[in-house]
Scaffold this motif. Structure first.
Motif, PDB file in Angstrom:
ATOM      1  N   VAL A  50      66.347  12.956  43.940  1.00 46.13           N
ATOM      2  CA  VAL A  50      65.805  11.871  43.097  1.00 46.13           C
ATOM      3  C   VAL A  50      64.921  10.943  43.931  1.00 46.13           C
ATOM      4  N   LEU A  51      65.399  10.591  45.131  1.00 45.87           N
ATOM      5  CA  LEU A  51      64.605   9.710  46.002  1.00 45.87           C
ATOM      6  C   LEU A  51      63.307  10.378  46.433  1.00 45.87           C
ATOM      7  N   GLN A  52      63.375  11.678  46.660  1.00 45.76           N
ATOM      8  CA  GLN A  52      62.191  12.421  47.096  1.00 45.76           C
ATOM      9  C   GLN A  52      61.078  12.297  46.058  1.00 45.76           C
ATOM     10  N   HIS A  53      61.443  12.341  44.770  1.00 43.37           N
ATOM     11  CA  HIS A  53      60.449  12.195  43.705  1.00 43.37           C
ATOM     12  C   HIS A  53      59.989  10.751  43.567  1.00 43.37           C
ATOM     13  N   LYS A  54      60.911   9.810  43.728  1.00 41.43           N
ATOM     14  CA  LYS A  54      60.572   8.399  43.515  1.00 41.43           C
ATOM     15  C   LYS A  54      59.640   7.861  44.592  1.00 41.43           C
ATOM     16  N   VAL A  55      59.909   8.206  45.847  1.00 44.97           N
ATOM     17  CA  VAL A  55      59.139   7.621  46.955  1.00 44.97           C
ATOM     18  C   VAL A  55      58.104   8.579  47.506  1.00 44.97           C
ATOM     19  N   GLN A  56      58.104   9.849  46.994  1.00 46.69           N
ATOM     20  CA  GLN A  56      57.151  10.855  47.458  1.00 46.69           C
ATOM     21  C   GLN A  56      57.194  11.009  48.980  1.00 46.69           C
ATOM     22  N   ALA A  57      58.397  11.147  49.510  1.00 43.40           N
ATOM     23  CA  ALA A  57      58.597  11.334  50.951  1.00 43.40           C
ATOM     24  C   ALA A  57      59.636  12.416  51.171  1.00 43.40           C
ATOM     25  N   SER A  58      59.593  13.022  52.350  1.00 44.59           N
ATOM     26  CA  SER A  58      60.524  14.108  52.648  1.00 44.59           C
ATOM     27  C   SER A  58      61.927  13.564  52.876  1.00 44.59           C
ATOM     28  N   SER A  59      62.924  14.402  52.582  1.00 40.01           N
ATOM     29  CA  SER A  59      64.323  14.021  52.783  1.00 40.01           C
ATOM     30  C   SER A  59      65.042  15.141  53.520  1.00 40.01           C
ATOM     31  N   VAL A  60      66.064  14.756  54.297  1.00 40.40           N
ATOM     32  CA  VAL A  60      66.842  15.713  55.082  1.00 40.40           C
ATOM     33  C   VAL A  60      68.322  15.380  54.896  1.00 40.40           C
ATOM     34  N   LEU A  61      69.150  16.409  54.758  1.00 44.51           N
ATOM     35  CA  LEU A  61      70.593  16.243  54.683  1.00 44.51           C
ATOM     36  C   LEU A  61      71.213  16.786  55.972  1.00 44.51           C
ATOM     37  N   GLN A  62      72.125  16.026  56.564  1.00 44.83           N
ATOM     38  CA  GLN A  62      72.793  16.490  57.768  1.00 44.83           C
ATOM     39  C   GLN A  62      74.219  15.948  57.806  1.00 44.83           C
ATOM     40  N   LYS A  84      58.208   5.914  64.340  1.00 40.59           N
ATOM     41  CA  LYS A  84      58.344   6.270  62.934  1.00 40.59           C
ATOM     42  C   LYS A  84      59.726   5.867  62.438  1.00 40.59           C
ATOM     43  N   LYS A  85      59.759   5.262  61.252  1.00 42.86           N
ATOM     44  CA  LYS A  85      61.019   4.761  60.709  1.00 42.86           C
ATOM     45  C   LYS A  85      61.560   5.709  59.647  1.00 42.86           C
ATOM     46  N   VAL A  86      62.875   5.834  59.633  1.00 44.97           N
ATOM     47  CA  VAL A  86      63.554   6.619  58.604  1.00 44.97           C
ATOM     48  C   VAL A  86      64.706   5.796  58.056  1.00 44.97           C
ATOM     49  N   THR A  87      65.026   6.026  56.790  1.00 43.03           N
ATOM     50  CA  THR A  87      66.132   5.330  56.129  1.00 43.03           C
ATOM     51  C   THR A  87      67.335   6.271  56.058  1.00 43.03           C
ATOM     52  N   LEU A  88      68.502   5.763  56.481  1.00 38.96           N
ATOM     53  CA  LEU A  88      69.732   6.543  56.481  1.00 38.96           C
ATOM     54  C   LEU A  88      70.699   5.993  55.440  1.00 38.96           C
ATOM     55  N   ILE A  89      71.342   6.884  54.705  1.00 43.64           N
ATOM     56  CA  ILE A  89      72.295   6.486  53.656  1.00 43.64           C
ATOM     57  C   ILE A  89      73.598   7.233  53.896  1.00 43.64           C
ATOM     58  N   GLY A 121      83.337  16.613  56.054  1.00 49.38           N
ATOM     59  CA  GLY A 121      82.592  16.907  54.835  1.00 49.38           C
ATOM     60  C   GLY A 121      81.647  15.827  54.367  1.00 49.38           C
ATOM     61  N   LYS A 122      81.372  14.802  55.181  1.00 46.09           N
ATOM     62  CA  LYS A 122      80.457  13.737  54.766  1.00 46.09           C
ATOM     63  C   LYS A 122      79.031  14.080  55.194  1.00 46.09           C
ATOM     64  N   ILE A 123      78.079  13.775  54.318  1.00 47.31           N
ATOM     65  CA  ILE A 123      76.672  14.123  54.539  1.00 47.31           C
ATOM     66  C   ILE A 123      75.846  12.848  54.639  1.00 47.31           C
ATOM     67  N   LEU A 124      74.929  12.854  55.593  1.00 49.01           N
ATOM     68  CA  LEU A 124      73.988  11.739  55.782  1.00 49.01           C
ATOM     69  C   LEU A 124      72.663  12.103  55.134  1.00 49.01           C
ATOM     70  N   VAL A 125      72.132  11.200  54.302  1.00 45.99           N
ATOM     71  CA  VAL A 125      70.826  11.394  53.674  1.00 45.99           C
ATOM     72  C   VAL A 125      69.784  10.638  54.477  1.00 45.99           C
ATOM     73  N   GLN A 126      68.722  11.333  54.861  1.00 48.28           N
ATOM     74  CA  GLN A 126      67.646  10.707  55.655  1.00 48.28           C
ATOM     75  C   GLN A 126      66.339  10.821  54.873  1.00 48.28           C
ATOM     76  N   ILE A 127      65.692   9.668  54.635  1.00 51.17           N
ATOM     77  CA  ILE A 127      64.419   9.603  53.909  1.00 51.17           C
ATOM     78  C   ILE A 127      63.365   9.015  54.832  1.00 51.17           C
TER      79      ILE A 127
END
Length: 593
Positions: free
Chosen positions: A534-546, A513-518, A553-559
């Motif tokens: 915003v991405l969660q609504h656009k792509v209709q996929a779950s997102s996680v912050l870590q 399974k592939k995930v996109t990291l930002i 204090g930097k956060i990684l966005v995972q879609i």
């Protein structure tokens, strides 16, 4: 629910199977409708549109539109009629009557309170808590609001007609009504209620003393001689008087409650007072700040961005002074004792609010006085702060090696200059020392100072002159590169080194399974939680912050999925980040031909 504008997600024509399902759902939800009436609402050969929208609080709602009018809306798998449908079939729902003055409050987003309900002589309709019902006005059977019963009919009477009666979802003149042709309610005289009200007065006569029977009969006869319109006006005036009397009683009760609360606070310990303030800010934040679309929401973000802003004026929220001591323990109590939220540890050491029980009575009936809350300006576009990209400028700092070259310009080591300023200082130095080649002016003669500053030891004997472009590039290479970031309305920030690029990458997790990291969104003033939503609504996929290990204090966005194309479009078009500050766009999947 529709007091504020909503956002349309999609608008499609209904399919055959969906049409049959809709007809069956309407028949089940409104059994009083006949087969012919169902066929009129869901005709076989006419176009019905299915419009999916997001309400201002993030609720996903489906509208069913016929002849440009929304007839039904579906919320959490439950079907509700609109006023357009009820104007055609007003008997489809049990109704509660109220006074015309109350309509303004309902349109503004208020619920129907029991003191404003006009009780007919035949009694209230038999409803249970949560049943769908309509609201009409005195003298007109055309419904003006749709909602659910806050309590059952029996509870309304046992409560002495105090408190909430109907939780209003949709009203005449709200944004759902505006989505249609904006027609006015038809006039449907409520003659039956007039007869019932007069009969009720006659019934009261029998219960009074025999000595007063003749006087009461005279009054009844006089009322019967009045026109129906005059009778309605009399009823309305008496109802308004009752409402005003109730409002005065309510104000007195509120003042008494405030005095009692102040007296109670004097006897409470500081810890108990902080516990009460913590609960109040928590309920206020859930009620007016948090949207469904923001979930899952980091608990730290919830505290920082929502709870603190809900603290009443003149008070300070400090969890350490409460009995909970930590936010995690407080949220655990809210989950286990009050069943208000669900908190999960999505990643190790990072907790998030994943679910909120919006129908919880403690949250639903919580009210906030606007005068007690600090004025916090909220953005007009549903909570998302308008973003403007920063202005990024490349700068150069004078290094120790180039100090002699900039000495005449009074620029010491560490001075930050723009590229144009560097060129100007170097050009002035060359002209002042007459180093332009007399034969070919495109070349500059290397003197001892330029030799020490720009040439390597192996080049001392080989190079006697340099071209202007080569001279400038060597100077910039030997300077310390910096960058300046300027956000609108903020002071410029200068940092050494290269600016970090927004990094977009795709990695494989278990089972391919592939995930996109930002990464590095914060460098450009972007809130990772807002971008994830915003991405969660656009792509209709779950997102996680870590959090990113090893950073501060930097956060990684995972879609979920390979979303490089969508992320790139969002950053380039919506946030207007220049392409040169984004890396990883070349890894986007190529479109099928």
């Amino acid at each position: 629910m529709f007091a504020k504008p909503f956002r349309v997600k999609s608008n499609t024509v209904i399919k055959g199977s969906e049409r049959r399902k809709l007809k069956a759902d309407i028949a089940a939800a409104f059994p009083s409708l006949s087969a012919d009436e169902l066929s009129e609402l869901v005709p076989n050969k006419e176009e019905i549109n299915v419009v999916k929208i997001y309400a201002h609080k993030g609720d996903a709602v489906t509208l069913y539109v016929l002849h440009k009018n929304p007839l039904f809306f579906e919320l959490e798998k439950k079907l509700y009629p609109t006023v357009y449908m009820l104007w055609r079939y007003p008997a489809a729902l049990p109704t509660f009557r109220t006074w015309p003055l109350v309509l303004q409050k309902l349109v503004g987003g208020a619920d129907l309170m029991l003191p404003g309900v006009v009780v007919p002589s035949c009694g209230l309709p038999d409803v249970k808590r949560g049943d769908c019902c309509a609201v009409t006005l005195v003298s007109n059977r055309a419904p003006v609001a749709v909602g659910t019963a806050a309590v059952s009919s029996a509870e309304m009477q046992s409560l002495g007609f105090k408190g909430r009666g109907v939780c209003v979802l949709h009203t005449y003149m709200d944004n759902l009504w505006s989505f249609g042709v904006k027609s006015c309610p038809p006039t449907l005289p409520d003659a039956q209620s007039e007869v019932q009200s007069m009969n009720g007065e006659e019934c009261e006569v029998d219960e009074r003393d025999n000595d007063k029977e003749e006087e009461v009969e005279k009054c009844v006869d006089e009322k019967e001689e009045q026109n129906p319109s005059e009778l309605v006006l009399d009823q309305a005036c008496s109802g308004i008087e009752k409402l005003s009397m109730f409002e005065q009683e309510e104000e007195k009760a509120e003042n008494c409650n405030e005095e009692e609360e102040e007296n109670q606070d004097n006897h409470k310990t500081p810890q108990e007072i902080m516990d009460a303030l913590l609960l109040r800010c928590f309920l206020h934040a859930l009620k007016s700040k948090v949207k469904k679309s923001e979930l899952p929401l980091l608990t730290s973000t919830f505290l920082r961005n929502h709870m603190f802003s809900c603290c009443p004026r003149g008070k300070q929220l400090d969890i350490k002074k409460s009995s909970y001591k930590k936010l995690s323990k407080f949220l655990q109590a809210m989950q286990q004792q009050h069943n208000l939220v669900q908190v999960k540890e999505l990643t190790k050491g990072v907790e998030s609010i994943v679910e909120v029980d919006w129908r919880n009575p403690e949250l639903r009936y919580f009210t906030v006085e606007e005068t007690d809350v600090e004025e916090v300006q909220l953005p007009d576009d549903g909570g998302e702060t308008p973003y403007h990209p920063p202005e990024i400028t490349t700068l150069y700092s004078v290094s120790a090696r180039l100090d002699p070259l900039f000495l005449d310009a009074n620029k010491r080591k560490g001075t930050v200059l723009q590229p144009a300023e560097v060129r100007g200082i170097v050009t002035e130095y060359v002209k002042k020392n007459e180093l332009v080649d007399g034969i070919n002016k495109n070349y500059v003669i290397i003197n001892p100072t330029l030799c020490d500053c720009l040439l390597e030891k192996s080049e001392y004997q080989e190079i006697e002159c340099l071209k202007w472009d080569d001279l400038f590039s060597r100077v910039l290479e030997r300077m310390q590169e910096c960058y300046q970031v300027v956000f609108p309305g903020q002071t410029p920030v200068i940092k050494k080194g290269h600016i970090e690029l927004i990094d977009i990458s795709v990695v494989s997790r278990g089972s391919n399974k592939k995930v996109t990291l930002i990464k590095n969104l914060e460098v450009y003033g972007l809130d990772p939680s807002v971008v994830a939503t915003v991405l969660q609504h656009k792509v209709q996929a779950s997102s996680v912050l870590q959090p990113i290990p090893g950073t501060k204090g930097k956060i990684l966005v995972q879609i979920q999925g390979n979303q490089i194309q969508k992320v790139g479009n969002l950053l380039l078009e919506h946030y207007q980040i220049p392409r040169k500050y984004i890396q990883g766009l070349e890894k986007a999947p190529k479109g099928r031909k």
